[in-house]
Design an enzyme around this catalytic site. Structure first.
Site, PDB file in Angstrom:
ATOM      1  N   VAL A 229     -64.983 -33.299 -18.544  1.00  0.00           N
ATOM      2  CA  VAL A 229     -63.569 -33.445 -18.167  1.00  0.00           C
ATOM      3  C   VAL A 229     -62.742 -33.287 -19.440  1.00  0.00           C
ATOM      4  O   VAL A 229     -63.179 -33.672 -20.512  1.00  0.00           O
ATOM      5  CB  VAL A 229     -63.288 -34.806 -17.507  1.00  0.00           C
ATOM      6  CG1 VAL A 229     -63.942 -34.888 -16.141  1.00  0.00           C
ATOM      7  CG2 VAL A 229     -63.763 -35.954 -18.377  1.00  0.00           C
ATOM      8  N   CYS A 230     -61.549 -32.707 -19.329  1.00  0.00           N
ATOM      9  CA  CYS A 230     -60.763 -32.389 -20.526  1.00  0.00           C
ATOM     10  C   CYS A 230     -59.272 -32.414 -20.219  1.00  0.00           C
ATOM     11  O   CYS A 230     -58.866 -32.443 -19.066  1.00  0.00           O
ATOM     12  CB  CYS A 230     -61.127 -30.988 -21.055  1.00  0.00           C
ATOM     13  SG  CYS A 230     -62.861 -30.798 -21.542  1.00  0.00           S
ATOM     14  N   THR A 231     -58.462 -32.348 -21.283  1.00  0.00           N
ATOM     15  CA  THR A 231     -57.020 -32.159 -21.161  1.00  0.00           C
ATOM     16  C   THR A 231     -56.600 -31.042 -22.100  1.00  0.00           C
ATOM     17  O   THR A 231     -56.919 -31.082 -23.290  1.00  0.00           O
ATOM     18  CB  THR A 231     -56.261 -33.441 -21.526  1.00  0.00           C
ATOM     19  OG1 THR A 231     -56.659 -34.505 -20.652  1.00  0.00           O
ATOM     20  CG2 THR A 231     -54.752 -33.229 -21.405  1.00  0.00           C
TER      21      THR A 231
END
Length: 390
Positions: A137-139
């Site tokens: 998961v990332c931003t």
């Protein structure tokens, strides 16, 4: 390992009951990186594309062999927790080396070279290279300032549900991966082709810059028609799609314009759904490309003239509400709006990505990129308690 499951259930229960128990107000003056959230910088390596593929990663793999062995052994331990007999692990170890032989050139030979230099089984390095298709998961953020200059930044979050360290209050894989983070300079004829922030041993790309031309990050997109299906199709002989990290690597290595990169990321068939976050070197050249395995579902473009001076992607389609237990989008947008376009810079983006829960227990690193100057910086991160588990 049973304790890991108990703690995970407890953490999840707390997150469900409280919408955002770990959030904080937007952070400021976090750059240059210092303090408790800054673990350190990452080492630099050159990958010589003029060498045969098996030789390109030898130095890096040899120097990081202990760290690679550590992550490989932990992945095996996690599998044994869910399949105690060990039969599945044995089956995978025997089949993954074969899977490596089916991967496209030059990635197959690069992986073979890494396995040999690191003194790790070929199947184990293959597992490490397909891991990113399904476990992250990332931003990612692209922003344009008032002068039309573009900035691109991302938090790399990795290790969800792969073991919780009770003593240190952290995800085990997240901590194991931090010593594997490196800054790579891919060169031909002693000249930079592109640069990336990468995990040693992983030949695909998650964050990269083709200096003066474009920047690119990749975020996982969760979908029922997900990466598992694509991997199984590949195993059973349907191999007309790209592995996500191999596509981004190919785009960074071979595309010579923002438009060409955007076309490839929009139209290539994939093994797994994904978000591609792409920025060029001119005003308006920024987009979040939402992909299924077979088509582009949405292309969200920068358009500062109409108020869209930034685009921001976590791991949810922009037309859908994020899960309440994993809403990094809302606080990130709040902090971007408070920053305002006239104040956009790499330090400003670092501030946003330093704000909990955008910064969380899964965060391995923060990467900052500025295309016109060919600038890329990567910093290892920590998230002191109290901190969101994701």
């Amino acid at each position: 390992m049973r304790a890991i499951v108990v703690v995970l259930l407890a953490v999840t229960s707390v997150a469900v009951l409280a919408k955002d128990p770990y959030g904080e107000d937007c952070r400021y003056q976090q750059y240059p990186p210092t303090g408790a959230t800054f673990r350190g910088s990452v080492p630099d390596y050159i990958i010589n594309l003029d060498l045969p593929p098996r030789e390109r990663w030898v130095q890096l793999a040899h120097e990081k062999k202990d760290e690679l062995k550590t992550i490989v052994e932990h992945i095996k331990k996690v599998m044994i927790v869910f399949f105690p007999s060990g039969k599945l692990l044995h089956l995978l170890e025997s089949k993954m080396a074969w899977l490596g032989s089916t991967l496209p050139y030059p990635f197959n030979e690069e992986i073979e070279g890494i396995a040999h230099a690191a003194e790790v089984g070929l199947g184990d390095i293959v597992v490490f290279n397909v891991f990113y298709e399904i476990f992250t998961v990332c931003t990612s953020i692209i922003a344009e300032d008032k002068a039309g200059k573009l900035y691109h930044a991302r938090n790399l979050d990795f290790g969800l549900f792969l073991g919780w360290d009770i003593k240190n209050s952290s995800w085990i894989v997240t901590q194991i991966l931090k010593p594997l983070m490196v800054s790579l300079d891919f060169q031909r004829n002693n000249k930079t082709v592109f640069r990336s922030a990468n995990l040693a041993g992983y030949v695909g790309m998650v964050s990269g810059i083709r200096p003066g031309i474009f920047t690119l990050t990749m975020n996982e997109r969760f979908s029922i028609d997900g990466g598992y299906i694509g991997v199984f199709e590949w195993i059973f002989g349907k191999r007309d799609g790209w592995w996500m990290g191999f596509l981004t690597r190919s785009v960074l290595e071979n595309s010579t314009s923002y438009e060409e990169a955007k076309d490839r990321l929009t139209n290539a068939r994939l093994l797994a759904p994904a978000y591609f976050i792409l920025a060029g070197n001119q005003s308006g050249q920024g987009s979040v490309i939402t992909r299924s395995r077979t088509a582009a579902l949405d292309v969200w473009n920068l358009n500062a003239s109409f108020g869209t001076w930034y685009v921001l992607e976590t791991n949810y389609d922009r037309w859908k509400v994020p899960l309440a237990v994993d809403d990094r989008r809302t606080p990130a947008m709040k902090c971007m709006n408070r920053t305002m376009q006239q104040n956009v810079s790499l330090p400003a983006l670092y501030n946003v990505l330093s704000t909990k829960p955008i910064l969380n227990k899964l965060t391995v690193s923060t990467t900052l990129m500025e295309v016109s100057e060919g600038r890329i910086e990567t910093y290892l991160r920590d998230c002191p308690d109290p901190c969101s588990p994701w």
